[in-house]
Write an enzyme that holds these catalytic residues in place. Structure first.
Site, PDB file in Angstrom:
ATOM      1  N   ASP A  21       0.814  -1.228  -0.019  1.00 37.40           N
ATOM      2  CA  ASP A  21      -0.135   0.069   0.070  1.00 37.40           C
ATOM      3  C   ASP A  21       1.018   1.262  -0.176  1.00 37.40           C
ATOM      4  OD1 ASP A  21      -2.313   1.458  -0.120  1.00 37.40           O
ATOM      5  OD2 ASP A  21      -2.674   1.297   2.283  1.00 37.40           O
ATOM      6  N   HIS A  38       2.700   3.441  -8.718  1.00 40.01           N
ATOM      7  CA  HIS A  38       2.506   2.098  -9.220  1.00 40.01           C
ATOM      8  C   HIS A  38       3.929   1.540  -9.965  1.00 40.01           C
ATOM      9  CE1 HIS A  38      -1.447   2.251  -7.552  1.00 40.01           C
ATOM     10  NE2 HIS A  38      -1.897   2.871  -8.648  1.00 40.01           N
ATOM     11  N   LEU A 132       9.785 -21.094  -4.683  1.00 41.95           N
ATOM     12  CA  LEU A 132       8.977 -20.304  -4.293  1.00 41.95           C
ATOM     13  C   LEU A 132       7.723 -20.127  -5.132  1.00 41.95           C
ATOM     14  CD1 LEU A 132       8.344 -17.706  -2.283  1.00 41.95           C
ATOM     15  CD2 LEU A 132       9.462 -16.467  -4.068  1.00 41.95           C
TER      16      LEU A 132
HETATM   17  C1  FPP Z   1      -1.846   0.162  -3.351  1.00 42.92           C
HETATM   18  O1  FPP Z   1      -1.458   1.527  -3.398  1.00 42.92           O
HETATM   19  C2  FPP Z   1      -1.333  -0.595  -4.567  1.00 42.92           C
HETATM   20  C3  FPP Z   1      -2.033  -0.869  -5.492  1.00 42.92           C
HETATM   21  C4  FPP Z   1      -3.849  -0.839  -5.731  1.00 42.92           C
HETATM   22  C5  FPP Z   1      -1.402  -1.606  -6.779  1.00 42.92           C
HETATM   23  C6  FPP Z   1      -0.036  -2.455  -6.241  1.00 42.92           C
HETATM   24  C7  FPP Z   1       0.602  -2.694  -7.641  1.00 42.92           C
HETATM   25  C8  FPP Z   1       1.910  -2.631  -7.723  1.00 42.92           C
HETATM   26  C9  FPP Z   1       2.923  -2.793  -6.766  1.00 42.92           C
HETATM   27  C10 FPP Z   1       2.356  -2.646  -9.252  1.00 42.92           C
HETATM   28  C11 FPP Z   1       3.103  -3.806  -9.535  1.00 42.92           C
HETATM   29  C12 FPP Z   1       2.469  -5.130  -8.959  1.00 42.92           C
HETATM   30  C13 FPP Z   1       2.848  -6.323  -9.715  1.00 42.92           C
HETATM   31  C14 FPP Z   1       2.542  -7.430  -8.962  1.00 42.92           C
HETATM   32  C15 FPP Z   1       3.821  -6.496 -10.833  1.00 42.92           C
HETATM   33  P1  FPP Z   1      -2.491   2.610  -3.348  1.00 42.92           P
HETATM   34  O2  FPP Z   1      -2.513   3.193  -4.970  1.00 42.92           O
HETATM   35  O3  FPP Z   1      -3.816   2.233  -2.719  1.00 42.92           O
HETATM   36  O4  FPP Z   1      -1.814   3.796  -2.811  1.00 42.92           O
HETATM   37  P2  FPP Z   1      -2.524   5.043  -1.846  1.00 42.92           P
HETATM   38  O5  FPP Z   1      -3.338   4.408  -0.604  1.00 42.92           O
HETATM   39  O6  FPP Z   1      -1.206   5.780  -1.311  1.00 42.92           O
HETATM   40  O7  FPP Z   1      -3.443   5.803  -2.776  1.00 42.92           O
END
Ligand code: FPP
Length: 245
Positions: A21, A38, A132
């Protein structure tokens, strides 16, 4: 002594789950669009996968996209799906070279066709790997997973394949999307939020929870070791007393 050297191999969790997050906030703080966060969240994914494989952890589950995330602006969703496909393509060789198996939980039918196809191909290509297992939670909702399980259980019961007396934890778990995967011993959530957010609600019953204020793009291998060390120093009692352990 480095953090890695302090880890006791026999006391490592078999299964670590991570709520990645804080990507959006990380980008906003830099005055950039959320997708920039992201994009910068891929390096930490790489680092935790590599570290988990090296340490001999069996399962790593990453919460990449919840069903609630479909409510985000369409540009962000499109960019995230694109990122997923480009990352899969980029990582394929690494997964194969390192004997890593890929699985998913969640409703893949909701994903754009090309994203789903890329995922299915990589799942098939890595199916025989024995190192893994990386479980990507995509379009995942734990409540929905439980409801789907309940539906199947009712169907099987009505069809006489299952009797109510047979229902216990083992039987129920066979109906979850995580069937065959042991429960996580450790859950890590980044970004300073203290929530489970509809993630593995059944499976986390006895999981140790670890929260860090670091935003996901800033999370690195050393932070991961720190979380694992913290876990090793916990006393897991499963409802018993210290003396009984
Ligand atoms: C949460 O941060 C994150 C996500 C909804 C997406 C997670 C995706 C990645 C880490 C990209 C790549 C993933 C893979 C598996 C290749 P948020 O956007 O909710 O953050 P915020 O709470 O600060 O708004």
């Amino acid at each position: 002594m480095s953090l890695k050297d302090k880890l006791i191999r026999e006391k490592l969790p078999r299964h670590v789950a991570i709520i990645m997050d804080g990507n959006g906030r990380w980008a906003m703080r830099k005055g950039a669009a959320r997708i920039f966060g992201h994009q910068n969240g891929v390096t930490p994914v790489d680092e935790v996968v590599k570290a988990s494989a090296e340490l001999g952890i069996d399962y790593l589950t990453l919460y990449a996209f919840s069903t609630e995330n479909w409510g985000r602006p369409v540009e962000e969703i499109d960019a995230l799906m694109g990122l997923l496909v480009s990352t899969i393509k980029k990582e394929t060789k690494k997964l194969l070279d390192n004997n890593i198996r890929l699985l998913t939980i969640g409703d893949l039918t909701k994903l754009p066709e090309n994203t789903r196809m890329e995922l299915v191909q990589l799942i098939e290509a890595t199916a025989a790997n024995t190192g893994l297992t990386v479980v990507l939670a995509l379009s995942y909702s734990s409540r929905y997973e439980i409801i789907l399980a309940a539906r199947e259980i009712i169907k099987d019961t009505l069809e006489g394949k299952l009797s109510p007396d047979e229902m216990n934890c083992d039987t129920f778990e066979r109906y979850l999307q995580t069937a065959g995967i042991p429960d996580p011993e450790l859950l890590i959530r980044t970004s300073g939020e203290f929530r489970i957010s509809n993630f593995l609600l059944y499976q986390l019953a006895y999981t140790e929870l670890y929260f860090t204020s670091k935003l996901w793009p800033d999370f690195n291998t050393e932070d991961y070791y720190e979380a694992l060390l913290d876990y090793q120093n916990r006393e897991r009692r499963f409802g018993k007393t210290s003396e009984q352990l």
